[in-house]
Design a protein around this motif. Structure first.
Motif, PDB file in Angstrom:
ATOM      1  N   VAL A 195      71.209 130.571  31.695  1.00 55.79           N
ATOM      2  CA  VAL A 195      72.566 130.007  31.671  1.00 55.79           C
ATOM      3  C   VAL A 195      72.814 129.286  32.991  1.00 55.79           C
ATOM      4  CG1 VAL A 195      73.468 131.761  30.123  1.00 55.79           C
ATOM      5  CG2 VAL A 195      73.549 132.151  32.581  1.00 55.79           C
ATOM      6  N   ASN A 196      73.897 128.495  32.999  1.00 55.62           N
ATOM      7  CA  ASN A 196      74.366 127.812  34.210  1.00 55.62           C
ATOM      8  C   ASN A 196      73.270 126.971  34.864  1.00 55.62           C
ATOM      9  OD1 ASN A 196      76.824 129.086  33.842  1.00 55.62           O
ATOM     10  ND2 ASN A 196      76.363 130.759  35.267  1.00 55.62           N
ATOM     11  N   ALA A 197      72.557 126.200  34.072  1.00 59.11           N
ATOM     12  CA  ALA A 197      71.508 125.356  34.633  1.00 59.11           C
ATOM     13  C   ALA A 197      72.133 124.236  35.467  1.00 59.11           C
ATOM     14  CB  ALA A 197      70.657 124.772  33.512  1.00 59.11           C
ATOM     15  N   SER A 198      71.497 123.934  36.593  1.00 52.55           N
ATOM     16  CA  SER A 198      71.952 122.838  37.447  1.00 52.55           C
ATOM     17  C   SER A 198      70.737 122.146  38.040  1.00 52.55           C
ATOM     18  CB  SER A 198      72.861 123.357  38.576  1.00 52.55           C
ATOM     19  OG  SER A 198      72.175 124.297  39.374  1.00 52.55           O
ATOM     20  N   SER A 199      70.886 120.862  38.306  1.00 55.42           N
ATOM     21  CA  SER A 199      69.775 120.061  38.814  1.00 55.42           C
ATOM     22  C   SER A 199      69.689 120.175  40.331  1.00 55.42           C
ATOM     23  CB  SER A 199      69.960 118.596  38.404  1.00 55.42           C
ATOM     24  OG  SER A 199      68.942 117.797  38.955  1.00 55.42           O
ATOM     25  N   ILE A 200      68.472 120.336  40.828  1.00 50.28           N
ATOM     26  CA  ILE A 200      68.224 120.388  42.268  1.00 50.28           C
ATOM     27  C   ILE A 200      67.171 119.347  42.598  1.00 50.28           C
ATOM     28  CG2 ILE A 200      67.340 121.782  44.169  1.00 50.28           C
ATOM     29  CD1 ILE A 200      68.430 124.219  42.875  1.00 50.28           C
ATOM     30  N   THR A 201      67.488 118.490  43.579  1.00 49.84           N
ATOM     31  CA  THR A 201      66.562 117.451  44.018  1.00 49.84           C
ATOM     32  C   THR A 201      66.204 117.692  45.470  1.00 49.84           C
ATOM     33  OG1 THR A 201      67.515 115.836  42.486  1.00 49.84           O
ATOM     34  CG2 THR A 201      66.230 114.965  44.324  1.00 49.84           C
ATOM     35  N   GLN A 202      64.918 117.541  45.764  1.00 46.17           N
ATOM     36  CA  GLN A 202      64.443 117.801  47.123  1.00 46.17           C
ATOM     37  C   GLN A 202      63.595 116.628  47.604  1.00 46.17           C
ATOM     38  OE1 GLN A 202      65.187 120.445  49.108  1.00 46.17           O
ATOM     39  NE2 GLN A 202      64.077 119.382  50.745  1.00 46.17           N
ATOM     40  N   LYS A 203      63.845 116.183  48.834  1.00 47.84           N
ATOM     41  CA  LYS A 203      63.112 115.060  49.422  1.00 47.84           C
ATOM     42  C   LYS A 203      61.710 115.481  49.819  1.00 47.84           C
ATOM     43  CE  LYS A 203      63.187 112.085  53.526  1.00 47.84           C
ATOM     44  NZ  LYS A 203      63.963 111.729  54.750  1.00 47.84           N
ATOM     45  N   VAL A 204      60.728 114.588  49.500  1.00 48.78           N
ATOM     46  CA  VAL A 204      59.345 114.752  49.951  1.00 48.78           C
ATOM     47  C   VAL A 204      59.115 113.686  51.018  1.00 48.78           C
ATOM     48  CG1 VAL A 204      56.909 114.735  49.335  1.00 48.78           C
ATOM     49  CG2 VAL A 204      58.602 115.608  47.717  1.00 48.78           C
ATOM     50  N   PRO A 205      58.935 114.099  52.269  1.00 50.04           N
ATOM     51  CA  PRO A 205      58.819 113.087  53.340  1.00 50.04           C
ATOM     52  C   PRO A 205      57.569 112.233  53.187  1.00 50.04           C
ATOM     53  CG  PRO A 205      58.252 115.274  54.147  1.00 50.04           C
ATOM     54  CD  PRO A 205      58.786 115.465  52.773  1.00 50.04           C
ATOM     55  N   GLY A 206      57.692 110.974  53.597  1.00 49.27           N
ATOM     56  CA  GLY A 206      56.561 110.065  53.571  1.00 49.27           C
ATOM     57  C   GLY A 206      55.557 110.393  54.667  1.00 49.27           C
ATOM     58  N   ALA A 207      54.414 109.663  54.678  1.00 51.78           N
ATOM     59  CA  ALA A 207      53.356 109.934  55.651  1.00 51.78           C
ATOM     60  C   ALA A 207      52.505 108.699  55.826  1.00 51.78           C
ATOM     61  CB  ALA A 207      52.507 111.113  55.196  1.00 51.78           C
ATOM     62  N   ASP A 208      51.815 108.638  56.973  1.00 53.38           N
ATOM     63  CA  ASP A 208      50.873 107.564  57.249  1.00 53.38           C
ATOM     64  C   ASP A 208      49.463 108.011  56.872  1.00 53.38           C
ATOM     65  OD1 ASP A 208      52.883 105.949  58.282  1.00 53.38           O
ATOM     66  OD2 ASP A 208      52.642 106.811  60.300  1.00 53.38           O
ATOM     67  N   PHE A 209      48.690 107.003  56.366  1.00 53.34           N
ATOM     68  CA  PHE A 209      47.286 107.288  56.073  1.00 53.34           C
ATOM     69  C   PHE A 209      46.460 107.215  57.346  1.00 53.34           C
ATOM     70  CE2 PHE A 209      48.369 105.208  51.831  1.00 53.34           C
ATOM     71  CZ  PHE A 209      48.680 106.418  51.249  1.00 53.34           C
ATOM     72  N   ASP A 210      45.404 107.928  57.372  1.00 51.85           N
ATOM     73  CA  ASP A 210      44.482 107.817  58.498  1.00 51.85           C
ATOM     74  C   ASP A 210      43.792 106.468  58.492  1.00 51.85           C
ATOM     75  OD1 ASP A 210      45.139 110.301  59.371  1.00 51.85           O
ATOM     76  OD2 ASP A 210      43.356 111.324  58.581  1.00 51.85           O
ATOM     77  N   ILE A 211      43.478 105.983  57.318  1.00 60.36           N
ATOM     78  CA  ILE A 211      42.772 104.699  57.179  1.00 60.36           C
ATOM     79  C   ILE A 211      43.499 103.870  56.128  1.00 60.36           C
ATOM     80  CG2 ILE A 211      40.603 103.579  56.566  1.00 60.36           C
ATOM     81  CD1 ILE A 211      39.154 106.142  57.324  1.00 60.36           C
ATOM     82  N   ALA A 212      43.839 102.629  56.486  1.00 58.88           N
ATOM     83  CA  ALA A 212      44.526 101.766  55.524  1.00 58.88           C
ATOM     84  C   ALA A 212      43.555 101.403  54.407  1.00 58.88           C
ATOM     85  CB  ALA A 212      45.026 100.500  56.217  1.00 58.88           C
ATOM     86  N   TYR A 213      44.133 101.307  53.187  1.00 58.44           N
ATOM     87  CA  TYR A 213      43.300 101.026  52.035  1.00 58.44           C
ATOM     88  C   TYR A 213      43.542  99.605  51.564  1.00 58.44           C
ATOM     89  CZ  TYR A 213      42.069 105.924  51.591  1.00 58.44           C
ATOM     90  OH  TYR A 213      41.572 107.181  51.823  1.00 58.44           O
TER      91      TYR A 213
END
Length: 792
Positions: free
Chosen positions: A146-164
């Motif tokens: 019961v009482n379902a609610s939506s939760i959103t969480q940020k996933v931080p970005g990141a740099d690659f070690d080697i550009a593709y």
């Protein structure tokens, strides 16, 4: 003067003179061993009477009184109670008994009866015995999300070690960075859900009944509550133009709470005994395989995206984690039973506190998943010991626990049919019940309390509408139950059905005849220990009433009489009961006759040997054919034996065997009490004797006189030692033929105390036959010795 020795023959008390067996005897009374000699004693004290078909089957000794239970006409009765040496008849019918009674035992405040149709429990509340239905102990609680609610969480970005410059797969180092960021975000989302008292992933829910001693006497089947496995959909993060990293992204889940609705309360007789109703939850199921994440590159509208997701979990693995977790946390504990109906709201995740281990839950689940009917029971030091088990296919769970989704307040009828695979072939178990509500769905995971179950069919009839659901079950041996897992863990919708067949149950039983179960102290509903005993069927359990300070089995060993010998189950207070040891190959005789004393156990072997078991040693007292029952009479330290012909014998302390003149059709005893019951239903206390006046008629065999002796004067000499009532006579009778009428030749009154031999001369007309007759009332303990007739 010649002398003839005349041995009297007597008619035993309460015998029919016309049909009674006349035997030669020197005493018409009881005798016991005193100071290495035999002395006359009184009769057993009469307590009361029963119906001729009624049998006293248990003496429940309590501080205020001893209560006597009887069995008659398929009913269990409280026949009476004995307090301050006064027996009061009650004749209260306690309950009906279906089938035959195997045994009754008193443990704590309970009396437990094992019948061929199941177990009966009676609780002594201080004033009376109350019949306890095990089903009445169990409330019915339905759970749903019961009482379902939506939760959103940020996933931080990141740099690659080697550009593709070209996308195929991330380097391992970059993949680990992404995995750490995503799982960290997921953990933060779980914490946020818990912060509002909710759950993010499905959990298994069950509830337990905790009794007055703190032990859980019952645990429900686990059901799954939740909105299905989440975090399966791919998530995309925008990759920058230099292809050297990705921007922030987000993951979303639906948090929920557990809604609980009490459908049925425990019955009124159980409310004083229930300490709490505990609602337990498992850990949330992990939506992904730990340490794994899938990533790929995609392009859209000129942009590059990193798309990641968790690998799909196997549903069977997920459900196994839920149903058999490491621990079950308590999310709610209802102490005030009257407030149980208030448990209709939300159960919060942040209220979890105490826990039960999976081992504890498994032990409770196993002990109550089936009705256990045992051949033999023993009560010792507050614990109940049972063995020779037959597990009836009894469903300890209510089908209400299967339901999920919406519950409508409309009556319905539900039939749950399970197919089980047993050693005897396929069997069908049917549970048919009516409810005041109607469920719309089945729970996501349907558990059945028997791992032998292979298929489950559910039919619901509400008015004219019939819905039906079928599922294939797979066993989970660790939990002793079977479970159906629907792919995706979504709720199962009941489909329209078109048949409501009449179903029957096959009475198939599983046998566990070599196992001994030990309950907790004072609580016959909780099994704390189980021990395998030998290889054959356990037919009887016994133990000495007092501790044994010699031998190798501890102070309170339990002796198990099996079909292949006698086993001792050793007991050490610090180690509890250990494995059994064979101490004798003797087996019990057909009547299973066993009696216990302070430190000994008496039994009759199949070779008709009366044996005594002391510690680990077995010795033979003697051979006695036809033994039906034995009981130890603690007041006189004698072993009382009832034979198949209802004759009674006793082994005295010296080992001497002496026969009783009374006939008993039934014996019963515990460590303090011993009673007998005759064919007329008279109950006597074998530990107490009273001196009473009894009607006695004793006469000699007819003596034929010779022709020269017909008119000779006779002198009668008789020995009567004891007390005779006024009007008691010693007579000489004569007759001219055995079929002729007997005439009194002389009469001598023997009233009062008689402690010597009496003589009387007889002058009478000539006769061919004479006999001596004793007729009157004698005090118990009176001896009639040999008579003598002397003539010239």
């Amino acid at each position: 003067m010649k002398s003839i020795k005349i041995v009297p023959r007597g008619v035993a008390e309460r015998s029919n003179e016309a049909s009674g067996i006349r035997g030669e005897c020197l005493s018409l009374m009881n005798m016991r061993e005193r100071n290495e000699s035999l002395e006359t004693v009184g009769k057993w004290a009469v307590m009361g009477s029963t119906q001729p078909s009624e049998k006293v089957v248990l003496i429940d000794s309590r501080p205020d009184a001893d209560y006597y239970f009887s069995y008659c006409n398929s009913g269990l009765y409280l026949h009476g109670k004995k307090s301050s040496d006064r027996y009061t008849a009650l004749n209260e019918r306690l309950c009906d008994v279906n089938g035959t009674v195997n045994w009754l035992q008193s443990v704590g405040d309970f009396v437990v009866a094992s019948t061929s149709a199941g177990m009966i429990y009676l609780y002594f509340n201080g004033t009376r015995y109350v019949v306890m239905s095990r089903d009445g102990m169990v409330p019915q609680i339905a759970f749903q999300a019961v009482n379902a609610s939506s939760i959103t969480q940020k996933v931080p970005g990141a740099d690659f070690d080697i550009a593709y410059s070209r996308w195929s797969a991330l380097e391992e180092t970059d993949r680990l960075v992404l995995q750490k960021a995503v799982t960290g975000a997921y953990r933060s989302m779980i914490n946020r859900a818990h912060g509002i008292g909710g759950f993010l992933q499905p959990v298994a829910v069950r509830y337990a009944v905790r009794l007055w001693d703190g032990n859980c006497a019952w645990v429900s089947a686990p059901v799954v509550v939740g909105v299905g496995l989440q975090m399966q959909r791919p998530v995309s993060a925008l990759v920058n133009n230099s292809l050297s990293g990705y921007d922030d992204s987000s993951i979303t889940g639906m948090a929920f709470n557990i809604g609980a609705t009490v459908v049925k309360m425990p019955s009124a007789e159980w409310l004083p005994l229930i300490k709490s109703i505990d609602v337990l939850v498992s850990n949330e199921v992990e939506p992904y395989v730990s340490g794994e994440i899938s990533c790929r590159c995609e392009s859209s509208s000129g942009n590059s995206y990193l798309t990641y997701s968790f690998p799909q979990r196997e549903r069977a693995v997920a459900i196994a984690e839920l149903i058999n977790p490491e621990s079950w946390r308590v999310v709610a504990r209802v102490v005030d039973m009257e407030s149980l109906y208030n448990l209709k709201t939300v159960l919060r995740s942040d209220s979890c506190s105490d826990s039960l281990t999976s081992k504890e839950v498994y032990g409770i689940t196993r002990s109550i998943s089936n009705e256990t009917v045992s051949n033999t029971g023993l009560s010792l030091n507050g614990r109940l010991y049972t063995a020779g088990h037959r597990h009836m296919m009894r469903n300890a769970w209510s089908s209400v626990q299967y339901w999920g989704g919406e519950i409508v307040a409309q009556p319905c009828e539900v039939i749950v049919t399970a197919r089980l695979r047993t050693k005897h072939g396929m069997a069908i178990k049917v549970d048919s019940r009516k409810y005041d509500f109607t469920p719309s769905r089945l729970n996501a995971a349907v558990s059945y309390p028997d791992a032998r179950a292979t298929e489950l069919n559910v039919k619901i009839r509400c008015g004219d509408a019939i819905k039906e659901w079928n599922g294939v079950l797979s066993g989970i041996d660790e939990q002793g139950m079977a479970c159906f897992v629907e792919p995706g863990l979504s709720e199962n919708v009941m489909v329209e059905g078109y048949s409501f067949d009449e179903l029957t149950e096959l009475n198939t039983e599983d046998l566990l005849l070599t196992e001994m179960a030990v309950s907790s102290i004072g609580n016959p509903f909780v099994v704390e220990q189980r021990r395998m005993v030998g290889q054959g069927e356990v037919v009887r359990l016994a133990a000495a009433s007092k501790p044994i300070f010699s031998g190798v089995f501890g102070r309170y060993p339990v002796y198990a009489f099996t079909s292949d010998g006698i086993y001792a189950v050793a007991y050490r207070e610090t180690e509890n009961y250990k494995d059994s040891q064979l101490i004798s190959h003797r087996v019990l005789g057909k009547q299973n006759a066993v009696a216990v004393s302070d430190d000994k156990v008496f039994f009759v072997s199949s070779a008709d040997e009366v044996c005594v078991l002391t510690g680990k040693d077995v010795s033979v007292l003697g051979k006695n054919e036809g033994v039906a029952q034995m009981v130890w009479v603690s007041g006189f330290e004698e072993l009382l034996i009832r034979n198949e012909d209802n004759s009674v014998e006793i082994y005295m302390p010296s080992g001497r065997l002496y026969g009783r003149d009374a006939s008993l059709s039934h014996l019963l005893g515990d460590y303090r009490n011993a009673i007998g019951q005759d064919a007329a239903g008279v109950l006597v206390d074998l530990n107490e004797e009273r001196s009473v006046l009894l009607p006695v008629r004793a006469e000699t065999y007819p003596i034929a006189l010779k022709e020269g002796e017909l008119a000779a004067p006779l002198e009668l000499t008789a020995g009567v030692y004891g007390e005779a009532d006024e009007g008691s006579l010693m007579k000489v009778c004569g007759s001219n033929g055995l079929l002729c009428e007997w005439q009194d030749l002389s009469s001598m009154e023997i009233a009062g105390d008689c402690c010597h031999r009496l003589s009387s001369r007889v002058y009478a007309r000539p006769c061919r036959y004479i006999k001596v007759v004793l007729d009157g009332y004698l005090r118990t303990g009176t001896l009639l010795c040999d008579c003598a007739l002397k003539y010239n």
